[in-house]
Design a protein around this motif. Structure first.
Motif, PDB file in Angstrom:
ATOM      1  N   LEU A  88       0.843  -1.205   0.000  1.00  0.00           N
ATOM      2  CA  LEU A  88       0.000   0.000   0.000  1.00  0.00           C
ATOM      3  C   LEU A  88       0.877   1.253   0.000  1.00  0.00           C
ATOM      4  CD1 LEU A  88      -2.641  -1.287   2.554  1.00  0.00           C
ATOM      5  CD2 LEU A  88      -3.202  -0.535   0.224  1.00  0.00           C
ATOM      6  N   LYS A  89       1.932   1.206   0.796  1.00  0.00           N
ATOM      7  CA  LYS A  89       2.861   2.351   0.849  1.00  0.00           C
ATOM      8  C   LYS A  89       3.477   2.595  -0.543  1.00  0.00           C
ATOM      9  CE  LYS A  89       6.877   3.889   3.555  1.00  0.00           C
ATOM     10  NZ  LYS A  89       7.524   3.665   4.855  1.00  0.00           N
ATOM     11  N   VAL A  90       3.884   1.506  -1.200  1.00  0.00           N
ATOM     12  CA  VAL A  90       4.462   1.636  -2.543  1.00  0.00           C
ATOM     13  C   VAL A  90       3.429   2.234  -3.504  1.00  0.00           C
ATOM     14  CG1 VAL A  90       5.363   0.329  -4.516  1.00  0.00           C
ATOM     15  CG2 VAL A  90       6.110  -0.223  -2.199  1.00  0.00           C
ATOM     16  N   SER A  91       2.197   1.762  -3.398  1.00  0.00           N
ATOM     17  CA  SER A  91       1.164   2.265  -4.324  1.00  0.00           C
ATOM     18  C   SER A  91       0.930   3.754  -4.125  1.00  0.00           C
ATOM     19  CB  SER A  91      -0.145   1.488  -4.140  1.00  0.00           C
ATOM     20  OG  SER A  91      -0.812   1.900  -2.960  1.00  0.00           O
TER      21      SER A  91
ATOM     22  N   ILE B 233     -11.932  11.245   1.727  1.00  0.00           N
ATOM     23  CA  ILE B 233     -12.429  10.469   0.585  1.00  0.00           C
ATOM     24  C   ILE B 233     -13.237   9.263   1.071  1.00  0.00           C
ATOM     25  CG2 ILE B 233     -11.707   8.996  -1.347  1.00  0.00           C
ATOM     26  CD1 ILE B 233      -9.407  10.907  -1.873  1.00  0.00           C
ATOM     27  N   SER B 234     -12.818   8.674   2.180  1.00  0.00           N
ATOM     28  CA  SER B 234     -13.507   7.465   2.659  1.00  0.00           C
ATOM     29  C   SER B 234     -14.944   7.757   3.100  1.00  0.00           C
ATOM     30  CB  SER B 234     -12.727   6.831   3.812  1.00  0.00           C
ATOM     31  OG  SER B 234     -12.570   7.773   4.846  1.00  0.00           O
ATOM     32  N   ASP B 235     -15.298   9.021   3.272  1.00  0.00           N
ATOM     33  CA  ASP B 235     -16.672   9.351   3.679  1.00  0.00           C
ATOM     34  C   ASP B 235     -17.609   9.504   2.472  1.00  0.00           C
ATOM     35  OD1 ASP B 235     -15.843   9.533   6.352  1.00  0.00           O
ATOM     36  OD2 ASP B 235     -15.174  11.600   6.056  1.00  0.00           O
ATOM     37  N   ILE B 236     -17.060   9.721   1.296  1.00  0.00           N
ATOM     38  CA  ILE B 236     -17.864  10.090   0.113  1.00  0.00           C
ATOM     39  C   ILE B 236     -18.543   8.852  -0.483  1.00  0.00           C
ATOM     40  CG2 ILE B 236     -17.701  11.140  -2.203  1.00  0.00           C
ATOM     41  CD1 ILE B 236     -15.160  12.575  -1.205  1.00  0.00           C
ATOM     42  N   PRO B 237     -19.796   8.987  -0.952  1.00  0.00           N
ATOM     43  CA  PRO B 237     -20.442   7.841  -1.621  1.00  0.00           C
ATOM     44  C   PRO B 237     -19.837   7.623  -3.010  1.00  0.00           C
ATOM     45  CG  PRO B 237     -22.056   9.559  -1.028  1.00  0.00           C
ATOM     46  CD  PRO B 237     -20.700  10.141  -0.859  1.00  0.00           C
ATOM     47  N   VAL B 238     -18.780   6.882  -3.058  1.00  0.00           N
ATOM     48  CA  VAL B 238     -18.053   6.695  -4.324  1.00  0.00           C
ATOM     49  C   VAL B 238     -17.440   5.295  -4.353  1.00  0.00           C
ATOM     50  CG1 VAL B 238     -15.977   7.820  -3.344  1.00  0.00           C
ATOM     51  CG2 VAL B 238     -16.203   7.602  -5.809  1.00  0.00           C
TER      52      VAL B 238
ATOM     53  N   PHE C 270      -4.620  -0.328  -5.375  1.00  0.00           N
ATOM     54  CA  PHE C 270      -4.021  -0.220  -4.034  1.00  0.00           C
ATOM     55  C   PHE C 270      -3.981   1.248  -3.587  1.00  0.00           C
ATOM     56  CE2 PHE C 270      -1.798  -4.142  -2.242  1.00  0.00           C
ATOM     57  CZ  PHE C 270      -2.585  -5.039  -2.940  1.00  0.00           C
ATOM     58  N   TYR C 271      -3.560   2.157  -4.501  1.00  0.00           N
ATOM     59  CA  TYR C 271      -3.484   3.547  -4.022  1.00  0.00           C
ATOM     60  C   TYR C 271      -4.867   4.140  -3.827  1.00  0.00           C
ATOM     61  CZ  TYR C 271      -3.674   5.931  -8.749  1.00  0.00           C
ATOM     62  OH  TYR C 271      -4.018   6.410  -9.992  1.00  0.00           O
ATOM     63  N   ALA C 272      -5.839   3.656  -4.603  1.00  0.00           N
ATOM     64  CA  ALA C 272      -7.214   4.145  -4.412  1.00  0.00           C
ATOM     65  C   ALA C 272      -7.739   3.684  -3.045  1.00  0.00           C
ATOM     66  CB  ALA C 272      -8.113   3.647  -5.540  1.00  0.00           C
ATOM     67  N   VAL C 273      -7.491   2.416  -2.707  1.00  0.00           N
ATOM     68  CA  VAL C 273      -7.923   1.910  -1.396  1.00  0.00           C
ATOM     69  C   VAL C 273      -7.199   2.662  -0.279  1.00  0.00           C
ATOM     70  CG1 VAL C 273      -7.956  -0.081   0.145  1.00  0.00           C
ATOM     71  CG2 VAL C 273      -8.504  -0.398  -2.262  1.00  0.00           C
ATOM     72  N   ALA C 274      -5.887   2.825  -0.445  1.00  0.00           N
ATOM     73  CA  ALA C 274      -5.112   3.533   0.592  1.00  0.00           C
ATOM     74  C   ALA C 274      -5.602   4.971   0.749  1.00  0.00           C
ATOM     75  CB  ALA C 274      -3.634   3.503   0.245  1.00  0.00           C
ATOM     76  N   SER C 275      -6.245   5.489  -0.295  1.00  0.00           N
ATOM     77  CA  SER C 275      -6.791   6.849  -0.230  1.00  0.00           C
ATOM     78  C   SER C 275      -8.218   6.860   0.293  1.00  0.00           C
ATOM     79  CB  SER C 275      -6.731   7.497  -1.625  1.00  0.00           C
ATOM     80  OG  SER C 275      -5.424   7.464  -2.122  1.00  0.00           O
TER      81      SER C 275
ATOM     82  N   LYS D 245     -11.514  -0.513   0.758  1.00  0.00           N
ATOM     83  CA  LYS D 245     -11.309  -1.967   0.674  1.00  0.00           C
ATOM     84  C   LYS D 245     -11.269  -2.389  -0.792  1.00  0.00           C
ATOM     85  CE  LYS D 245     -16.292  -2.734   1.164  1.00  0.00           C
ATOM     86  NZ  LYS D 245     -17.378  -3.443   1.796  1.00  0.00           N
ATOM     87  N   MET D 246     -10.780  -3.604  -1.017  1.00  0.00           N
ATOM     88  CA  MET D 246     -10.698  -4.109  -2.390  1.00  0.00           C
ATOM     89  C   MET D 246     -11.319  -5.494  -2.465  1.00  0.00           C
ATOM     90  SD  MET D 246      -7.419  -4.511  -4.869  1.00  0.00           S
ATOM     91  CE  MET D 246      -7.650  -4.951  -6.593  1.00  0.00           C
ATOM     92  N   GLU D 247     -12.184  -5.671  -3.453  1.00  0.00           N
ATOM     93  CA  GLU D 247     -12.809  -6.985  -3.647  1.00  0.00           C
ATOM     94  C   GLU D 247     -12.803  -7.352  -5.125  1.00  0.00           C
ATOM     95  OE1 GLU D 247     -15.760  -6.842   0.255  1.00  0.00           O
ATOM     96  OE2 GLU D 247     -16.603  -6.350  -1.687  1.00  0.00           O
TER      97      GLU D 247
END
Ligand code: MSK
Length: 669
Positions: free
Chosen positions: A217-220, A546-551, A568-573, A606-608
């Protein structure tokens, strides 16, 4: 051919141009990625992430009917370790690709600023100043070259830096920055983190699956908040920030009587010069001297997106169209730089007069002609390539072609700067109207549908289904990469598409004059989505991060390591990310849980991996509705909106701006 292969679904497409050309390929026995995906069976062990081949005691196939704990590799590594290591190495590969692309763009900006690359100018001084101010670089009373030199040198440090933080981290929301720092997830330097991830995942180093994934995640983040963001910003500075522009996106992009040149790959530098050269009267005269009516330029994949959003150069489509373009029999030269270029191009080209031209010192293909790009003589290289293509035209002249007579208009070029302007106008540029539309329930939520095509599913079929369903459910869709090509080819990137949108989204699109599906650029331009979401969070009313937004972010037909790095960078964001097709972590329930529930607790994203398009849609809408509930917004109901907000239409906005213009005595819109 064995019976099971005969019964296997044939790889195909929902694009009628592709279907016709695939039929022609089959009739003539010409292989393509589609036919190869029918005949080459995916390795079931590797596909699920259960194969370890990082040393020669294996490869170890960690598959057991008794569950993931029942089997270990020769060294004792368990399945979760192996699966985590495998996907982490994909993140390293993807981050390296985006970031090496960005490094070249930064080097070009520096060379343009110092006068070493005379063919390049700094086109967007406003953007240069905006980027400079982010890093505290003085702009007043300095030439654009002086500022650009400082900006390029400042950011180039990101690549080799050993300590500290990468530059763009400070542009994330405050809350996200604090979270990353508390998790020790802020990258020090791009190259350092990629190297460390490759080291950690070699034999006998880091075997704790959670630690491996945390580091990935850090790398992403070094990709999303450095490499790719540099790629986007610096391309805008050099070549202009995109604004909406009309073009076309199908394999009908070619002209039988012209020298047809396709530029394919990812970097915008040489392709920008080819655009300039293709308009040069001397080059057009040269093409005519060879019997052609002129030069016709078309793009492919993300190089296409780069010159589409800035110049309106027609696109011949995305990843899976590359061999099909050659099958039209109309391409005189396919000029490639790097990434997503199939070696199969050279195999297909053998059957036609098409020449494949490699241009990057990093990318050569057996059977191709190499004409190396050099930023110090960029225009000369571009002209030589066009001459080479024109010299090849007589070999094709008069022959039959299979150029599909299919043309789809599209509007591309919705940069984050333009979206902000579109929503609020020059003097009131703001994401407030977007936030208000989400709060009122006119827009249910947002979705980024991005990523590749993959012949393991019908080309474009998942992109198309999800775009149509989501806009019908009042979800505003933004797209990049080959996802954007899928919608462009389907004619979904026009204002008329608002007819397919739900009533709330349609009302917003009508008021603002925008399509419900916005083309935001190439793969590196997924960072524009991060920038928009950060601005939406900072605007207020939709949480603090970003984690609060309905997206939701979706890559339904992904195939590339780069897509995994983006995820990964989207999840980390803070985003929920859904991938379709195959799951490279299917073998390990532990890793699936870690990347879903575990990451949601840790990062709010999260990623699925979800193979069914109906399930992807259901998960997307459920997540959007849950985020609306968490924010205590009114429950979404189609056609019923909350507090009435007055949306300014174009006419009203112009009126306001005319007032500001008269008042301030400066140029209006
Ligand atoms: S080109 S990475 S196939 S989106 Fe950016 Fe398309 Fe995926 Fe390549």
């Amino acid at each position: 051919m064995s019976e099971d292969k005969k019964e296997k679904r044939k790889a195909s497409s929902i694009d009628p141009c592709a279907v016709d050309l695939l039929a022609y390929a089959e009739q003539c026995g010409i292989e393509t990625a589609f036919s190869r995906s029918d005949s080459v069976k995916a390795c079931p062990i590797g596909a699920e992430g259960a194969c370890c081949k990082i040393c020669s005691m294996g490869p170890c196939r960690l598959k057991s009917k008794e569950g993931e704990d029942a089997i270990k590799g020769v060294c004792g590594a368990g399945l979760p370790t192996v699966t985590a290591r495998n996907i982490a190495r994909m993140v390293a590969g993807g981050t390296a690709a985006h970031s090496d692309h960005a490094r070249d763009i930064a080097a070009t900006l520096l060379a343009a600023a110092t006068g070493e690359a005379k063919d390049f100018q700094i086109k967007d001084v406003d953007k240069l100043h905006r980027v400079a101010k982010k890093f505290g670089i003085e702009v007043a009373e300095r030439t654009k070259e002086e500022v650009a030199k400082d900006v390029a040198e400042y950011v180039l440090r990101d690549f080799g830096q050993q300590k500290g933080e990468i530059s763009y981290i400070k542009t994330a929301t405050k809350k996200r920055q604090e979270l990353w720092r508390s998790l020790n997830m802020v990258p020090r330097g791009v190259d350092r983190e990629i190297t460390e991830l490759m080291h950690r995942t070699t034999m006998g180093v880091d075997t704790d699956p959670e630690d491996i994934l945390d580091f990935a995640l850090k790398v992403s983040l070094a990709d999303g908040w450095s490499g790719s963001m540099i790629g986007t910003d610096f391309s805008d500075i050099l070549f202009g920030t995109p604004k909406p522009i009309r073009s076309e996106d199908t394999l009908g992009a070619f002209k039988k009587d012209h020298v047809n040149v396709v530029v394919h790959g990812h970097e915008p530098t040489l392709s920008e010069m080819i655009v300039v050269a293709s308009e040069d009267p001397e080059m057009i005269a040269y093409a005519k001297s060879k019997g052609a009516a002129g030069i016709n330029l078309a793009g492919m994949c993300c190089t296409s997106n780069e010159i589409l959003v800035r110049h309106g150069i027609k696109s011949a489509g995305g990843f899976l169209n590359q061999e099909l373009a050659i099958l039209t029999g109309a391409v005189d030269a396919m000029v490639v730089d790097l990434q997503c270029i199939m070696p199969g191009l050279a195999i297909a080209a053998e059957k036609f007069t098409t020449k494949i031209v490699t241009t990057s010192p990093k990318c050569r293909i057996p059977g191709a002609t190499h004409m190396e790009y050099d930023e110090h003589h960029a225009l000369d290289v571009a002209k030589n390539i066009l001459k080479y293509a024109a010299d090849n035209y007589p070999a094709r002249a008069g022959q039959d072609t299979r150029i599909p007579d299919v043309h789809k208009t599209m509007i591309a070029g919705f940069s984050h700067e333009y979206i902000e302007y579109m929503l609020g106008g020059r003097y009131r540029a703001s994401f407030r109207p977007l936030n208000d539309a989400i709060i009122s329930g006119r827009i249910r939520g947002l979705a980024g549908i991005v990523g590749c095509n993959n012949p393991r599913v019908d080309q474009d079929s998942l992109h198309d289904y999800l775009v149509r369903e989501l806009i019908a459910n009042d979800v505003l869709v933004v797209q990049t990469g080959c996802g954007a090509h899928a919608s462009g080819k389907a004619g979904l990137m026009t204002p008329e598409t608002m007819e397919l949108a739900g009533p709330g989204l349609r009302e917003v699109c009508e008021a603002i004059g925008m399509p419900p599906v916005l083309h935001m650029g190439s793969c590196v331009d997924n960072t524009r989505i991060l920038t928009v979401l950060t601005a939406v969070a900072n605007e207020g009313g939709l949480g603090e991060d970003i984690s609060d937004i309905p997206v939701v972010g979706i890559a339904p037909e992904w195939m590339s390591e780069k897509a995994i790095a983006i995820a990964f960078y989207a999840v980390a964001s803070g985003l929920y990310v859904i991938f379709g097709v195959e799951s490279p972590i299917a073998a390990s329930p532990t890793i699936q849980k870690m990347m879903s529930e575990g990451w949601e607790k840790k990062l709010g994203g999260k990623m699925e991996f979800i193979p069914s398009k109906e399930d992807i849609l259901a998960a997307t809408l459920a997540h959007i509705d849950k985020k609306r509930d968490d924010l205590k917004l009114r429950k979404y109901e189609k056609g019923k909106f909350g507090v009435e907000k007055v949306l300014l239409d174009m006419a009203a906005r112009r009126k306001l701006e005319a007032g500001a213009h008269a008042h301030q005595g400066v140029g209006g819109v």
